[in-house]
Motif scaffolding. Structure first.
Motif, PDB file in Angstrom:
ATOM      1  N   ALA A 196      26.959 102.366  74.572  1.00 43.49           N
ATOM      2  CA  ALA A 196      27.442 103.090  73.395  1.00 43.49           C
ATOM      3  C   ALA A 196      28.836 102.650  72.973  1.00 43.49           C
ATOM      4  O   ALA A 196      29.258 102.954  71.860  1.00 43.49           O
ATOM      5  N   PHE A 197      29.549 101.924  73.842  1.00 48.44           N
ATOM      6  CA  PHE A 197      30.932 101.551  73.546  1.00 48.44           C
ATOM      7  C   PHE A 197      31.138 100.042  73.550  1.00 48.44           C
ATOM      8  O   PHE A 197      32.281  99.581  73.569  1.00 48.44           O
ATOM      9  N   THR A 198      30.073  99.265  73.537  1.00 48.56           N
ATOM     10  CA  THR A 198      30.208  97.813  73.595  1.00 48.56           C
ATOM     11  C   THR A 198      30.475  97.244  72.208  1.00 48.56           C
ATOM     12  O   THR A 198      30.252  97.894  71.184  1.00 48.56           O
ATOM     13  N   ASP A 199      30.950  95.994  72.183  1.00 49.77           N
ATOM     14  CA  ASP A 199      31.104  95.281  70.923  1.00 49.77           C
ATOM     15  C   ASP A 199      30.674  93.834  71.131  1.00 49.77           C
ATOM     16  O   ASP A 199      29.993  93.513  72.115  1.00 49.77           O
ATOM     17  N   HIS A 200      31.074  92.940  70.218  1.00 47.46           N
ATOM     18  CA  HIS A 200      30.612  91.548  70.272  1.00 47.46           C
ATOM     19  C   HIS A 200      31.132  90.796  71.481  1.00 47.46           C
ATOM     20  O   HIS A 200      30.594  89.742  71.835  1.00 47.46           O
ATOM     21  N   ARG A 201      32.168  91.297  72.149  1.00 45.32           N
ATOM     22  CA  ARG A 201      32.725  90.599  73.307  1.00 45.32           C
ATOM     23  C   ARG A 201      31.969  90.915  74.589  1.00 45.32           C
ATOM     24  O   ARG A 201      32.211  90.294  75.618  1.00 45.32           O
ATOM     25  N   ASP A 202      31.084  91.888  74.557  1.00 47.66           N
ATOM     26  CA  ASP A 202      30.246  92.203  75.703  1.00 47.66           C
ATOM     27  C   ASP A 202      28.881  91.544  75.530  1.00 47.66           C
ATOM     28  O   ASP A 202      28.473  91.195  74.418  1.00 47.66           O
ATOM     29  N   SER A 203      28.173  91.380  76.638  1.00 43.66           N
ATOM     30  CA  SER A 203      26.851  90.762  76.603  1.00 43.66           C
ATOM     31  C   SER A 203      25.867  91.644  77.354  1.00 43.66           C
ATOM     32  O   SER A 203      26.239  92.662  77.948  1.00 43.66           O
ATOM     33  N   GLU A 204      24.611  91.229  77.328  1.00 41.83           N
ATOM     34  CA  GLU A 204      23.593  91.986  78.056  1.00 41.83           C
ATOM     35  C   GLU A 204      23.762  91.840  79.563  1.00 41.83           C
ATOM     36  O   GLU A 204      23.347  92.704  80.323  1.00 41.83           O
ATOM     37  N   ILE A 205      24.384  90.740  79.996  1.00 41.55           N
ATOM     38  CA  ILE A 205      24.549  90.519  81.436  1.00 41.55           C
ATOM     39  C   ILE A 205      25.706  91.331  81.978  1.00 41.55           C
ATOM     40  O   ILE A 205      25.561  92.052  82.970  1.00 41.55           O
ATOM     41  N   LEU A 206      26.876  91.212  81.361  1.00 46.65           N
ATOM     42  CA  LEU A 206      28.068  91.902  81.834  1.00 46.65           C
ATOM     43  C   LEU A 206      28.722  92.667  80.686  1.00 46.65           C
ATOM     44  O   LEU A 206      28.763  92.179  79.549  1.00 46.65           O
TER      45      LEU A 206
ATOM     46  N   PRO B 287      30.054  83.803  72.032  1.00 48.05           N
ATOM     47  CA  PRO B 287      30.003  83.438  70.599  1.00 48.05           C
ATOM     48  C   PRO B 287      31.224  83.983  69.854  1.00 48.05           C
ATOM     49  O   PRO B 287      31.672  85.102  70.090  1.00 48.05           O
ATOM     50  N   GLY B 288      31.738  83.161  68.948  1.00 49.40           N
ATOM     51  CA  GLY B 288      32.850  83.576  68.116  1.00 49.40           C
ATOM     52  C   GLY B 288      34.219  83.365  68.707  1.00 49.40           C
ATOM     53  O   GLY B 288      35.228  83.580  68.023  1.00 49.40           O
ATOM     54  N   ALA B 289      34.289  82.944  69.969  1.00 49.22           N
ATOM     55  CA  ALA B 289      35.586  82.737  70.631  1.00 49.22           C
ATOM     56  C   ALA B 289      35.928  81.253  70.646  1.00 49.22           C
ATOM     57  O   ALA B 289      35.050  80.403  70.778  1.00 49.22           O
ATOM     58  N   SER B 290      37.212  80.956  70.495  1.00 52.05           N
ATOM     59  CA  SER B 290      37.669  79.582  70.639  1.00 52.05           C
ATOM     60  C   SER B 290      37.647  79.199  72.108  1.00 52.05           C
ATOM     61  O   SER B 290      37.375  80.028  72.979  1.00 52.05           O
ATOM     62  N   SER B 291      37.946  77.932  72.392  1.00 49.13           N
ATOM     63  CA  SER B 291      37.902  77.503  73.795  1.00 49.13           C
ATOM     64  C   SER B 291      38.937  78.256  74.631  1.00 49.13           C
ATOM     65  O   SER B 291      38.655  78.671  75.751  1.00 49.13           O
ATOM     66  N   GLY B 292      40.152  78.448  74.103  1.00 48.00           N
ATOM     67  CA  GLY B 292      41.165  79.241  74.790  1.00 48.00           C
ATOM     68  C   GLY B 292      41.695  78.626  76.070  1.00 48.00           C
ATOM     69  O   GLY B 292      42.308  79.323  76.887  1.00 48.00           O
ATOM     70  N   ILE B 293      41.490  77.331  76.270  1.00 47.98           N
ATOM     71  CA  ILE B 293      41.897  76.701  77.531  1.00 47.98           C
ATOM     72  C   ILE B 293      43.412  76.715  77.680  1.00 47.98           C
ATOM     73  O   ILE B 293      43.937  76.932  78.783  1.00 47.98           O
TER      74      ILE B 293
ATOM     75  N   GLN C  90      40.569  85.344  72.017  1.00 53.96           N
ATOM     76  CA  GLN C  90      40.190  85.650  73.392  1.00 53.96           C
ATOM     77  C   GLN C  90      40.167  87.171  73.604  1.00 53.96           C
ATOM     78  O   GLN C  90      40.488  87.943  72.699  1.00 53.96           O
ATOM     79  N   LEU C  91      39.803  87.567  74.805  1.00 54.43           N
ATOM     80  CA  LEU C  91      39.775  88.982  75.159  1.00 54.43           C
ATOM     81  C   LEU C  91      41.210  89.461  75.303  1.00 54.43           C
ATOM     82  O   LEU C  91      41.857  89.238  76.330  1.00 54.43           O
TER      83      LEU C  91
ATOM     84  N   CYS D 133      29.165  85.113  78.373  1.00 52.06           N
ATOM     85  CA  CYS D 133      29.982  86.261  78.774  1.00 52.06           C
ATOM     86  C   CYS D 133      31.477  86.013  78.602  1.00 52.06           C
ATOM     87  O   CYS D 133      32.255  86.971  78.566  1.00 52.06           O
ATOM     88  N   SER D 134      31.884  84.763  78.513  1.00 45.74           N
ATOM     89  CA  SER D 134      33.312  84.465  78.440  1.00 45.74           C
ATOM     90  C   SER D 134      33.519  83.137  77.747  1.00 45.74           C
ATOM     91  O   SER D 134      32.601  82.314  77.648  1.00 45.74           O
ATOM     92  N   SER D 135      34.740  82.927  77.272  1.00 47.47           N
ATOM     93  CA  SER D 135      35.134  81.614  76.773  1.00 47.47           C
ATOM     94  C   SER D 135      35.648  80.776  77.941  1.00 47.47           C
ATOM     95  O   SER D 135      35.767  81.260  79.076  1.00 47.47           O
ATOM     96  N   PHE D 136      35.972  79.518  77.672  1.00 46.11           N
ATOM     97  CA  PHE D 136      36.530  78.668  78.722  1.00 46.11           C
ATOM     98  C   PHE D 136      37.870  79.217  79.208  1.00 46.11           C
ATOM     99  O   PHE D 136      38.164  79.196  80.411  1.00 46.11           O
ATOM    100  N   GLY D 137      38.683  79.708  78.283  1.00 49.49           N
ATOM    101  CA  GLY D 137      39.986  80.256  78.672  1.00 49.49           C
ATOM    102  C   GLY D 137      39.857  81.513  79.501  1.00 49.49           C
ATOM    103  O   GLY D 137      40.583  81.695  80.480  1.00 49.49           O
ATOM    104  N   GLU D 138      38.944  82.395  79.128  1.00 53.54           N
ATOM    105  CA  GLU D 138      38.741  83.624  79.896  1.00 53.54           C
ATOM    106  C   GLU D 138      38.200  83.322  81.283  1.00 53.54           C
ATOM    107  O   GLU D 138      38.617  83.936  82.272  1.00 53.54           O
TER     108      GLU D 138
END
Length: 552
Positions: free
Chosen positions: A413-423, A65-71, A536-537, A196-201
């Motif tokens: 304790a150190f995660t942000d919006h770019r991390d998910s519950e899976i990875l 969520p919040g990331a562009s496609s980044g292809i 992107q990341l 967990c990732s955008s298309f570009g990532e």
């Protein structure tokens, strides 16, 4: 509302690709990158519009969520890195006759990663064309035409360069395997790890893993052909790979096989329990065979006389007091920083973005002395740290008792919006962002700052941009974004200042400098602007972009 065709991220990527392509020694190397970038731009625009459409087939892949496609960025980063490496190697071809073998192999890797990215673009186009929305059909058709033109251009180049026959067909099969493997892998990543990732990532991770595994396969087949006295090698690999590089590859090979080993061992154990009790010995024999495959592989590729772990132990503790001192220094810094920052995170008084940037500064303290005084040992340490991270993430994801909950609580304790519950990928991206430029700088390197690309861009540039932008930033680059002009200016200025200090230190130590200040200014500015515009990341992309530009 349709996404804008021209965005800040796409403009910076265009300038980056143009800078690399214009520096290429031959048009036959620059033209494929330009065609790939044009195809990626068309697919990127179509994908961005398709994600906003409720009828698109791409919506079944849930992206971060919040990331562009980044292809566009994901499809051009690694090919640009390999082309930059080719440009760097081309500068010594006349002076070093032995460099032709390595140049030819890196050129094959450039084509392999380009075919991988092209195949993933075709994967996206396939899903775009399944959509009943006609608003994206023109762009997808344009991208499809460019995707078809690319292999035709490669075949034309290949026929001009070779005389056909078995080597030509084997190399073509090698490249096709990269393309097929990349499509299978990116589909697996998007389906098994949603949000967990955008298309570009996902494109960057897939192309990188396929390229790395393809390198391992090429070295293996090359040695097998060599031992079988075959006159026709599947693909010729240079004999310049270090023992440390082989050990890292073997270690990662074992860790990639670990999930299969874990799952299959449970299946074998369950099967054996249904049969006679004595048959449980099969599990131990099966596990031991899987574990022994890594030492056997390193013995085949590099000719190790002892077990790789024994070699590493001797390397660290034999005639090297400096390595032991460096290990003690690392342990002290890591222990103090983790204990301090974890206690701060519990108080919830410091913003998490600033807390994460403190770890970037810790990376500078840890890695900078090692790059200067123990570069080979740092390569090994990067591989060991990555292995530890992989093991901890497996323990966290599989919830292995008793460490699973503890590791999850600490990492969360150190995660942000770019991390998910899976990875949780932030620590991986920071480590690899610092490690990849150093690993790729091994061997020939006439640019003194390339090993520091990750440390400079992440540890200094990204940190200063975030801290100054968060505390003093007023003018934003866009109405919807959070990045500020003040932060970007601080990041670019701090990296330039750090580069000048490093160059002075290297010059005083007798290093022959060949870094042009104008090229350095372009590299720092473009990477800083990419950090400001990309959604992107950035830990994954910025170091690779900065490394590519420093090689030119």
């Amino acid at each position: 509302m349709a996404p804008a065709v021209v965005s800040g991220e796409r403009l910076v990527v265009f300038l980056f690709v143009a800078r690399v392509a214009l520096a290429a020694p031959a048009v036959r190397l620059a033209a494929p990158l330009a065609v790939l970038a044009a195809a990626a731009l068309a697919v990127d625009g179509s994908a961005s519009a398709a994600v906003a459409s409720s009828s698109s087939q791409l919506r079944r892949f849930r992206t971060r969520p919040g990331a562009s496609s980044g292809i566009l960025l994901g499809a051009t980063t690694l090919p640009s890195v390999m082309l930059s490496r080719l440009i760097q190697l081309s500068r010594v071809l006349k002076a070093d006759p032995n460099g032709h073998e390595e140049y030819a192999y890196v050129e094959m890797q450039y084509w392999a990663v380009s075919i991988s990215c092209l195949s993933m673009l075709a994967f996206f186009v396939w899903h775009l064309r399944q959509s009943p929305n006609n608003g994206i059909s023109n762009a997808s058709k344009y991208g499809l035409v460019l995707i078809i033109l690319y292999p035709l251009a490669y075949l034309f180049f290949f026929l001009l360069k070779t005389d056909g026959g078995l080597p030509a067909m084997s190399n073509l099969a090698y490249l096709l395997c990269h393309g097929v493997a990349a499509v299978i892998l990116i589909q697996h990543i998007l389906e098994k790890f949603p949000s967990c990732s955008s298309f570009g990532e996902a494109t960057l991770v897939s192309s990188g893993l396929v390229l790395y595994c393809g390198d391992m396969l090429a070295h293996t087949l090359s040695k097998v052909m060599e031992f079988s006295m075959s006159s026709e090698a599947f693909i010729r690999t240079p004999g310049t790979q270090s023992k440390i590089g082989t050990i890292i590859q073997g270690l990662l090979l074992g860790l990639f096989l670990l999930p299969l080993l874990y799952k299959s061992s449970l299946q074998v154990l369950a099967y054996c329990r249904k049969l006679e009790r004595q048959r449980t010995q099969t599990v131990e024999e099966y596990t031991q065979k899987r574990i022994d495959c890594v030492p056997s592989w390193t013995r085949l590729v590099q000719g190790f006389e002892v077990h790789p772990f024994v070699w590493v132990f001797n390397y660290i503790f034999t005639d090297s007091r400096a390595r032991l001192v460096l290990c003690a220094y690392w342990i002290f810094v890591i222990y103090v920083s983790i204990r301090r920052f974890y206690s701060i995170s519990k108080q919830s008084k410091t913003e998490r973005i600033l807390l994460r940037k403190y770890y970037h500064l810790v990376a500078v303290l840890i890695f900078s002395p090692a790059v200067i005084f123990q570069p080979d040992f740092l390569d090994l340490a990067f591989g060991a740290a990555f292995a530890v991270f992989l093991i901890l993430e497996m323990i966290r994801v599989w919830e292995i008792y008793p460490l699973g909950h503890i590791v999850h609580q600490f990492m969360n304790a150190f995660t942000d919006h770019r991390d998910s519950e899976i990875l949780i990928v932030s620590h991986f991206s920071l480590l690899l962002g610092c490690a990849l430029p150093k690993w790729m700088s091994s061997g020939f390197n006439d640019r003194p700052l390339t090993p520091f690309a990750g440390i400079l861009s992440l540890g200094i540039g990204d940190t200063m941009a975030s801290m100054i932008g968060y505390k003093y930033g007023v003018l934003r680059w866009s109405k919807t974004g959070k990045k500020t002009i003040e932060g970007t200016a601080a990041g670019i200025t701090s990296v330039l200042a750090a580069c000048s200090i490093l160059l002075s230190l290297l010059a005083s130590s007798g290093y022959i400098l060949s870094q042009h200040w104008l090229s350095l200014l372009v590299a720092v500015t473009l990477s800083g602007l990419l950090e400001a515009y990309t959604a992107q990341l950035d830990n994954a992309f910025i170091p690779l972009v900065f490394y590519s530009l420093l090689c030119l």
